[in-house]
Design a protein around this motif. Structure first.
Motif, PDB file in Angstrom:
ATOM      1  N   ILE A 106      89.056  55.927  66.323  1.00 43.23           N
ATOM      2  CA  ILE A 106      88.256  54.802  65.824  1.00 43.23           C
ATOM      3  C   ILE A 106      89.111  53.545  65.704  1.00 43.23           C
ATOM      4  O   ILE A 106      88.723  52.469  66.151  1.00 43.23           O
ATOM      5  CB  ILE A 106      87.633  55.157  64.463  1.00 43.23           C
ATOM      6  N   ASP A 107      90.295  53.703  65.120  1.00 39.77           N
ATOM      7  CA  ASP A 107      91.217  52.580  64.940  1.00 39.77           C
ATOM      8  C   ASP A 107      92.571  52.981  65.512  1.00 39.77           C
ATOM      9  O   ASP A 107      93.407  53.543  64.803  1.00 39.77           O
ATOM     10  CB  ASP A 107      91.346  52.240  63.455  1.00 39.77           C
ATOM     11  N   PRO A 108      92.812  52.728  66.798  1.00 39.51           N
ATOM     12  CA  PRO A 108      94.055  53.196  67.442  1.00 39.51           C
ATOM     13  C   PRO A 108      95.315  52.647  66.803  1.00 39.51           C
ATOM     14  O   PRO A 108      96.330  53.341  66.735  1.00 39.51           O
ATOM     15  CB  PRO A 108      93.897  52.720  68.887  1.00 39.51           C
ATOM     16  N   LYS A 109      95.254  51.423  66.306  1.00 38.15           N
ATOM     17  CA  LYS A 109      96.450  50.843  65.698  1.00 38.15           C
ATOM     18  C   LYS A 109      96.845  51.610  64.447  1.00 38.15           C
ATOM     19  O   LYS A 109      98.006  51.979  64.269  1.00 38.15           O
ATOM     20  CB  LYS A 109      96.207  49.378  65.358  1.00 38.15           C
ATOM     21  N   ALA A 110      95.869  51.889  63.595  1.00 40.05           N
ATOM     22  CA  ALA A 110      96.152  52.571  62.329  1.00 40.05           C
ATOM     23  C   ALA A 110      96.369  54.061  62.512  1.00 40.05           C
ATOM     24  O   ALA A 110      97.188  54.674  61.815  1.00 40.05           O
ATOM     25  CB  ALA A 110      95.016  52.329  61.335  1.00 40.05           C
ATOM     26  N   GLU A 111      95.645  54.682  63.456  1.00 39.40           N
ATOM     27  CA  GLU A 111      95.684  56.132  63.611  1.00 39.40           C
ATOM     28  C   GLU A 111      96.835  56.617  64.486  1.00 39.40           C
ATOM     29  O   GLU A 111      97.360  57.714  64.278  1.00 39.40           O
ATOM     30  CB  GLU A 111      94.361  56.623  64.208  1.00 39.40           C
ATOM     31  N   ILE A 112      97.223  55.823  65.476  1.00 35.92           N
ATOM     32  CA  ILE A 112      98.203  56.290  66.455  1.00 35.92           C
ATOM     33  C   ILE A 112      99.437  55.392  66.547  1.00 35.92           C
ATOM     34  O   ILE A 112     100.568  55.842  66.416  1.00 35.92           O
ATOM     35  CB  ILE A 112      97.566  56.413  67.856  1.00 35.92           C
ATOM     36  N   SER A 127     105.165  63.458  65.555  1.00 35.07           N
ATOM     37  CA  SER A 127     104.353  62.426  66.185  1.00 35.07           C
ATOM     38  C   SER A 127     102.942  62.506  65.625  1.00 35.07           C
ATOM     39  O   SER A 127     102.494  63.589  65.221  1.00 35.07           O
ATOM     40  CB  SER A 127     104.320  62.628  67.701  1.00 35.07           C
ATOM     41  N   PRO A 128     102.226  61.385  65.576  1.00 34.24           N
ATOM     42  CA  PRO A 128     100.848  61.430  65.070  1.00 34.24           C
ATOM     43  C   PRO A 128      99.987  62.396  65.869  1.00 34.24           C
ATOM     44  O   PRO A 128     100.105  62.487  67.090  1.00 34.24           O
ATOM     45  CB  PRO A 128     100.359  59.988  65.257  1.00 34.24           C
ATOM     46  N   GLY A 174     108.866  67.254  61.987  1.00 32.06           N
ATOM     47  CA  GLY A 174     107.621  67.846  62.495  1.00 32.06           C
ATOM     48  C   GLY A 174     107.817  69.265  62.950  1.00 32.06           C
ATOM     49  O   GLY A 174     107.271  69.700  63.975  1.00 32.06           O
ATOM     50  N   ALA A 175     108.584  70.053  62.182  1.00 28.26           N
ATOM     51  CA  ALA A 175     109.077  71.359  62.623  1.00 28.26           C
ATOM     52  C   ALA A 175     107.994  72.379  62.932  1.00 28.26           C
ATOM     53  O   ALA A 175     108.233  73.333  63.677  1.00 28.26           O
ATOM     54  CB  ALA A 175     110.024  71.943  61.576  1.00 28.26           C
ATOM     55  N   SER A 176     106.803  72.217  62.386  1.00 24.39           N
ATOM     56  CA  SER A 176     105.743  73.200  62.619  1.00 24.39           C
ATOM     57  C   SER A 176     104.949  72.930  63.890  1.00 24.39           C
ATOM     58  O   SER A 176     104.057  73.690  64.249  1.00 24.39           O
ATOM     59  CB  SER A 176     104.782  73.240  61.424  1.00 24.39           C
ATOM     60  N   GLY A 177     105.272  71.853  64.594  1.00 24.54           N
ATOM     61  CA  GLY A 177     104.540  71.487  65.802  1.00 24.54           C
ATOM     62  C   GLY A 177     104.812  72.407  66.977  1.00 24.54           C
ATOM     63  O   GLY A 177     105.699  73.273  66.927  1.00 24.54           O
ATOM     64  N   TYR A 178     104.062  72.219  68.030  1.00 24.83           N
ATOM     65  CA  TYR A 178     104.120  73.076  69.222  1.00 24.83           C
ATOM     66  C   TYR A 178     105.525  73.116  69.823  1.00 24.83           C
ATOM     67  O   TYR A 178     106.163  74.176  69.909  1.00 24.83           O
ATOM     68  CB  TYR A 178     103.094  72.553  70.227  1.00 24.83           C
ATOM     69  N   VAL A 179     106.038  71.971  70.237  1.00 21.59           N
ATOM     70  CA  VAL A 179     107.367  71.909  70.833  1.00 21.59           C
ATOM     71  C   VAL A 179     108.443  72.112  69.776  1.00 21.59           C
ATOM     72  O   VAL A 179     109.427  72.831  70.000  1.00 21.59           O
ATOM     73  CB  VAL A 179     107.569  70.564  71.557  1.00 21.59           C
ATOM     74  N   ALA A 180     108.265  71.500  68.608  1.00 20.41           N
ATOM     75  CA  ALA A 180     109.289  71.584  67.565  1.00 20.41           C
ATOM     76  C   ALA A 180     109.534  73.020  67.115  1.00 20.41           C
ATOM     77  O   ALA A 180     110.672  73.421  66.856  1.00 20.41           O
ATOM     78  CB  ALA A 180     108.878  70.728  66.377  1.00 20.41           C
ATOM     79  N   SER A 181     108.474  73.822  67.016  1.00 18.20           N
ATOM     80  CA  SER A 181     108.628  75.220  66.609  1.00 18.20           C
ATOM     81  C   SER A 181     109.521  75.973  67.584  1.00 18.20           C
ATOM     82  O   SER A 181     110.384  76.771  67.188  1.00 18.20           O
ATOM     83  CB  SER A 181     107.266  75.916  66.529  1.00 18.20           C
ATOM     84  N   TRP A 182     109.291  75.726  68.865  1.00 17.20           N
ATOM     85  CA  TRP A 182     110.112  76.394  69.886  1.00 17.20           C
ATOM     86  C   TRP A 182     111.550  75.898  69.840  1.00 17.20           C
ATOM     87  O   TRP A 182     112.492  76.670  70.048  1.00 17.20           O
ATOM     88  CB  TRP A 182     109.500  76.183  71.277  1.00 17.20           C
ATOM     89  N   LEU A 183     111.727  74.615  69.542  1.00 18.25           N
ATOM     90  CA  LEU A 183     113.069  74.066  69.388  1.00 18.25           C
ATOM     91  C   LEU A 183     113.771  74.703  68.203  1.00 18.25           C
ATOM     92  O   LEU A 183     114.953  75.064  68.283  1.00 18.25           O
ATOM     93  CB  LEU A 183     112.981  72.546  69.211  1.00 18.25           C
TER      94      LEU A 183
END
Length: 344
Positions: A110-116, A102-103, A28-37
């Motif tokens: 709408i569907d927490p099980k499938a989406e998260i 992370s998701p 997930g390298a482009s994410g907020y925390v990952a980019s800084w890491l």
């Protein structure tokens, strides 16, 4: 793989025999925390293999290629959390893996099980399975959250929460706190898999992250902060009490627990815990021209008081940045990206 020592690099990114470019993977390298890491890792001399959904999406990756050392020591590889084996290419040959992917939380679930829940748990297990197929692996550092610790109603408020604390899955389900539930289930699944497969796993549990953002587009966390600074976002800030940490502290913590051969288990990462109105007052006093709300009519009342025991991370010699730096860096970054007027 468990128990192998980790080579520590000096400030110039060299180990004891002068080698550079220890190969690590960041999911997930482009994410907020990952980019800084990724930025911190490149600065320290590591060679980084980052996973993203689409390496060709310049809007999501251009900020990574602007980082110092990226052209020489960064590689981006496509991977999908829900595809078994899709992380194999990125992870093979890496001595360490930082699993930060992370998701993405939608405004309306709408569907927490499938989406998260399923993407968080199965994605974590898919990454660990790829790790288990990599003979070069020495250590895995997983980004969890203090949400996996504080969602509970059975603790003594006079005793700070520590790494032995876990959020109640029953409480999370009852109150529909899907983010906390996903982080708790994913971390527990990771520990179970790591124990069975003898993977040297460490988890980092950051509080609410504040600080500069590298990409131009804002993630949900940075968007919530921006809404707060511009007089909105009241719904997000009705929680009553929250821990906060500078994004650079989160990145430094990840690298520290990788490099310290004695590091073990879970590590809370939080510099301060504040009531929302206290947090708002400090921000408003520092930036009086911003329309920051200081009263919250829909504030949750009767919430449990809690604090965090940060002695485990501090025992490794870790020191946090101050609140002022956290706030200043955040506002300066939003100005630079054009979300706040320069005159403010």
């Amino acid at each position: 793989m468990a128990g192998n020592s980790i080579v520590t690099l000096d400030e110039e990114g060299k180990d004891a025999v002068g080698n550079t470019g220890k190969r690590v993977c960041v999911t997930g390298a482009s994410g907020y925390v990952a980019s800084w890491l990724v930025k911190r890792l490149l600065h320290s001399g590591y060679t980084v293999v980052g996973t993203v959904r689409d390496p060709g999406n310049k809007n999501k990756t251009e900020h990574l290629w602007r980082l110092e050392g990226a052209k020489e020591r960064l590689k981006l590889v496509g991977a999908n959390l829900m595809e078994e084996g899709s992380f194999d290419e990125a992870i093979v040959g890496c001595e360490a893996v930082f699993h930060t992917a992370s998701p993405v939380l939608a405004a309306k679930v709408i569907d927490p099980k499938a989406e998260i829940l399923e993407p968080a748990v199965q994605g974590t297990l898919n990454v660990l399975r790829s790790c288990n197929r990599n003979p070069a692996l020495k250590r895995v550092v997983l980004t969890s959250s203090t949400a996996a610790v504080r969602a509970r109603d059975d603790f003594d408020p006079s005793t700070p929460l520590d790494e032995s604390s876990w959020s109640s899955t029953q409480l999370c389900e009852r109150l529909q706190i899907w983010y906390a539930l996903s982080k708790t289930l994913a971390e527990r699944a990771a520990w179970d898999y790591a124990e069975k497969n003898k993977i040297d796993l460490i988890t980092v549990l950051p509080a609410f992250v504040i600080g500069p953002t590298l990409p131009r587009h804002l993630c949900s966390t940075a968007s919530d902060v921006l809404a707060f600074l511009t007089g909105g976002g009241e719904k997000m800030w009705r929680h009553g009490r929250m821990g906060y940490v500078h994004i650079d502290d989160v990145a430094r913590c990840h690298i520290l627990v990788l490099e310290d051969a004695e590091a073990r288990g879970r590590y809370l990462c939080c510099s301060t815990v504040l009531e929302t109105e206290e947090f708002a007052s400090i921000f408003a006093a520092r930036f009086p021209s911003l329309p920051i709300p200081t009263k919250f009519e829909n504030m949750q009342k009767g919430g449990l008081y809690y604090d965090y025991d940060m002695s485990k991370l501090r025992s490794l010699g870790f020191n946090f940045k101050g609140m002022e730096e956290m706030f200043d860096d955040c506002v300066q970054s939003l100005r630079q990206h054009g979300y706040l007027a320069d005159a403010i």
